[in-house]
Scaffold this active site. Structure first.
Site, PDB file in Angstrom:
ATOM      1  N   SER A 123      61.463  11.642   8.959  1.00 56.02           N
ATOM      2  CA  SER A 123      62.590  11.888   9.618  1.00 56.02           C
ATOM      3  C   SER A 123      63.767  12.150   8.730  1.00 56.02           C
ATOM      4  O   SER A 123      64.681  12.405   9.106  1.00 56.02           O
ATOM      5  CB  SER A 123      62.996  10.576  10.377  1.00 56.02           C
ATOM      6  OG  SER A 123      63.103   9.732   9.361  1.00 56.02           O
ATOM      7  N   HIS A 144      58.223  15.971  13.397  1.00 55.61           N
ATOM      8  CA  HIS A 144      58.743  14.736  13.760  1.00 55.61           C
ATOM      9  C   HIS A 144      59.054  14.335  14.947  1.00 55.61           C
ATOM     10  O   HIS A 144      59.755  14.735  15.717  1.00 55.61           O
ATOM     11  CB  HIS A 144      60.252  14.973  12.937  1.00 55.61           C
ATOM     12  CG  HIS A 144      61.154  13.664  13.133  1.00 55.61           C
ATOM     13  ND1 HIS A 144      62.375  13.714  13.464  1.00 55.61           N
ATOM     14  CD2 HIS A 144      60.697  12.378  12.895  1.00 55.61           C
ATOM     15  CE1 HIS A 144      62.859  12.452  13.186  1.00 55.61           C
ATOM     16  NE2 HIS A 144      61.869  11.871  13.174  1.00 55.61           N
ATOM     17  N   GLU A 156      60.579  17.536  16.658  1.00 51.46           N
ATOM     18  CA  GLU A 156      61.371  18.398  15.774  1.00 51.46           C
ATOM     19  C   GLU A 156      60.185  19.074  14.740  1.00 51.46           C
ATOM     20  O   GLU A 156      59.470  18.445  13.943  1.00 51.46           O
ATOM     21  CB  GLU A 156      62.370  17.802  14.878  1.00 51.46           C
ATOM     22  CG  GLU A 156      63.394  17.381  15.734  1.00 51.46           C
ATOM     23  CD  GLU A 156      64.406  16.789  14.796  1.00 51.46           C
ATOM     24  OE1 GLU A 156      65.665  16.784  14.805  1.00 51.46           O
ATOM     25  OE2 GLU A 156      64.062  15.781  13.816  1.00 51.46           O
ATOM     26  N   ASN A 194      69.043  13.549  13.561  1.00 51.76           N
ATOM     27  CA  ASN A 194      69.749  12.498  12.694  1.00 51.76           C
ATOM     28  C   ASN A 194      71.076  13.227  12.172  1.00 51.76           C
ATOM     29  O   ASN A 194      71.830  12.233  11.536  1.00 51.76           O
ATOM     30  CB  ASN A 194      68.791  12.163  11.514  1.00 51.76           C
ATOM     31  CG  ASN A 194      67.880  10.942  12.335  1.00 51.76           C
ATOM     32  OD1 ASN A 194      68.409  10.357  12.976  1.00 51.76           O
ATOM     33  ND2 ASN A 194      66.544  11.021  11.843  1.00 51.76           N
TER      34      ASN A 194
END
Length: 505
Positions: A123, A144, A156, A194
């Protein structure tokens, strides 16, 4: 290259919650799956836990017993790493440490066949860095998943500098065949979610530090006005402050201390104290048995609201006026520049300036500012702030008006762009910079934020709905108020404004 055939064996390394979840997803999609963990017995225990979870779904009528049996028949624990040699796709979901992952990937490159795709569920670690030690770095791609993998839709698909484009497309098509919503991203710090999500936490944390309001009230505004599933404080309590703070620090450091990603001293204090959220029993909220959950602060009025005068076009507040009229309140229209007036009060949607500054700049008396709502027609709560010289009687008239339409009001200390508006424009700004830097497409950025963190609207689509000019205006006023680069409007936003364009045509 298309999605991997069901005949391709998938291997998952790491039998923790994430690895087990990925193994379940692949097995339910029809692949034979081998699950490996360096801890003896961990893979078998994870498969037993998957069986138990699927059993509950069968008992609740959400899964056929035959589907459960077929899924379990495809899952097998591997005792040794070399049992994965025939896999066509290997997904590592081990500890988030660069050197540990690189060592494993090197072993897999030597062990697995030449056409095997190597994928990392990292991540936060650069796919480019992970691939740098491989003889064939084009084989490595980020895949991900979000926790829990069987439930969360987003994947992702992250390309490092050397990742072959056909490998990324294959993994995207495979994730789609597995029932997921994949997005393509370039390997930059935080990937899409993120990175773009940082302002959601950061702005609430800053408002709390500046004593604009309390946790319960700010969370309630993001839920009941902004349409978010959770507020920032309850969400970080759920994630764990050690995890959330570490991600923020990682992104901050990776971007060479860009002020947009500055970690919060408020959150650091919680981490230092061991108040990590739900898992420790205490974070911003107390989760111990019998602990009372604080309620949001609300303003109430018993006054009878006066006629609301609508001066000119109401713009974004038009749905609110329709709601007020439907509630039987008296509205009168007259020429003007978009302000609302009731009794002594002047009411306006925030443009990012402090209420006291806007009152002084525009010569307005008794100014009350409204926060943004996802949908003014259905919002259960709105935030308001007011200029320092606004009279209690004027505030009471605004409260009476909105209460009469079934809207709870939360008072915020005079602060630029209040709460929801500030959060939304900062999310849009970060999304715009991610687009500017080629991290992902506008469509994939919005999809990632909706499917990965359950936002009610993609931040770029939200900026389109607000208007690019208004979004830039609010950010510019935020930047002027704080004198910080943290709120600088993205060049991409400014470019769209100059072109008269938007993110989604």
């Amino acid at each position: 290259m298309t999605a991997l055939s069901h005949n391709v064996m998938v291997a998952v390394i790491g039998a923790g919650a994430m690895g087990a979840g990925i193994a379940q997803v692949a097995a339910q999609a029809g692949h034979r799956v081998q699950l490996y963990d360096s801890r003896p017995g961990a893979a078998a225990q994870a498969i037993a836990a998957i069986d138990q979870h699927l059993g509950k779904r069968v008992a609740n009528g959400k899964l056929a017993a035959s589907a459960r049996a077929e899924c379990l028949a495809r899952l097998r624990p591997a005792a040794q790493l070399d049992e994965l040699a025939d896999a066509g796709l290997v997904i590592e979901a081990i500890v988030e440490k660069l050197e540990v992952k690189r060592e494993l990937l090197g072993q897999l490159e030597s062990l697995c066949r030449s056409d095997c795709i190597l994928a990392s569920n990292t991540s936060s670690i650069s796919i480019t860095q992970l691939a740098a030690g491989l003889a064939h770095p084009q084989r490595l791609v980020g895949m991900h998943f979000f926790n829990p993998a069987p439930v969360m839709a987003l994947v992702e698909v992250v390309s490092g500098l050397a990742t072959a484009s056909q490998i990324a497309e294959c993994i995207k098509d495979t994730a789609l065949a597995w029932g997921k919503q994949p997005v393509l991203a370039r390997s930059t710090p935080g990937f899409i979610v993120n990175r773009v999500a940082r302002p959601f936490y950061a702005e609430s944390l800053r408002l709390l530090q500046e004593q604009v309001s309390d946790c319960a009230s700010l969370d309630a505004l993001l839920r009941e006005a902004g349409g978010f599933a959770m507020g920032a404080f309850e969400l970080t309590d759920l994630i764990g402050h050690d995890v959330n703070y570490a991600v923020t620090c990682s992104v901050f450091d990776a971007y060479y201390q860009d002020r947009r990603f500055t970690p919060s001293l408020v959150q650091k204090a919680l981490v230092d104290a061991g108040y990590l959220g739900r898992k420790s029993g205490r974070g911003f909220y107390d989760y111990h048995q019998h602990a009372l959950r604080p309620q949001p602060l609300s303003l109430e009025s018993q006054a009878v609201p006066d006629t609301l005068f609508v001066e000119g076009e109401p713009g974004l507040l038009a749905p609110l006026l329709e709601r007020l009229a439907s509630a039987g309140l008296v509205l009168s229209h007259r020429p003007g520049n978009g302000l609302l007036r009731i009794g002594q009060a002047t009411l306006a949607l925030s443009d990012g300036r402090l209420a006291s500054q806007r009152a002084r700049d525009e010569g307005l008396s008794n100014l009350v500012l409204l926060d943004l709502a996802l949908d003014y027609a259905s919002a259960r709560r709105l935030g308001i702030s007011w200029a320092a010289d606004t009279s209690p009687a004027a505030i009471d008239q605004v409260v009476a008006l909105l209460n009469a339409a079934g809207i709870a009001l939360t008072a915020l200390r005079d602060s630029p762009a209040l709460c929801v508006l500030r959060t939304v424009v900062c999310l849009a700004n970060e999304g715009a910079d991610a687009l500017l830097h080629g991290v992902a497409s506008a469509a994939d950025i919005d999809l990632a934020m909706c499917a990965g963190v359950n936002y009610p609207c993609g931040p770029l689509a939200w900026a389109d709905a607000l208007g690019i000019g208004y979004t830039v205006q609010v950010l510019s006023n935020l930047q002027a108020a704080y004198g910080e680069e943290r709120y600088r409007p993205s060049l991409h936003l400014r470019r769209l404004l100059a072109e008269g364009a938007c993110f989604h045509e």
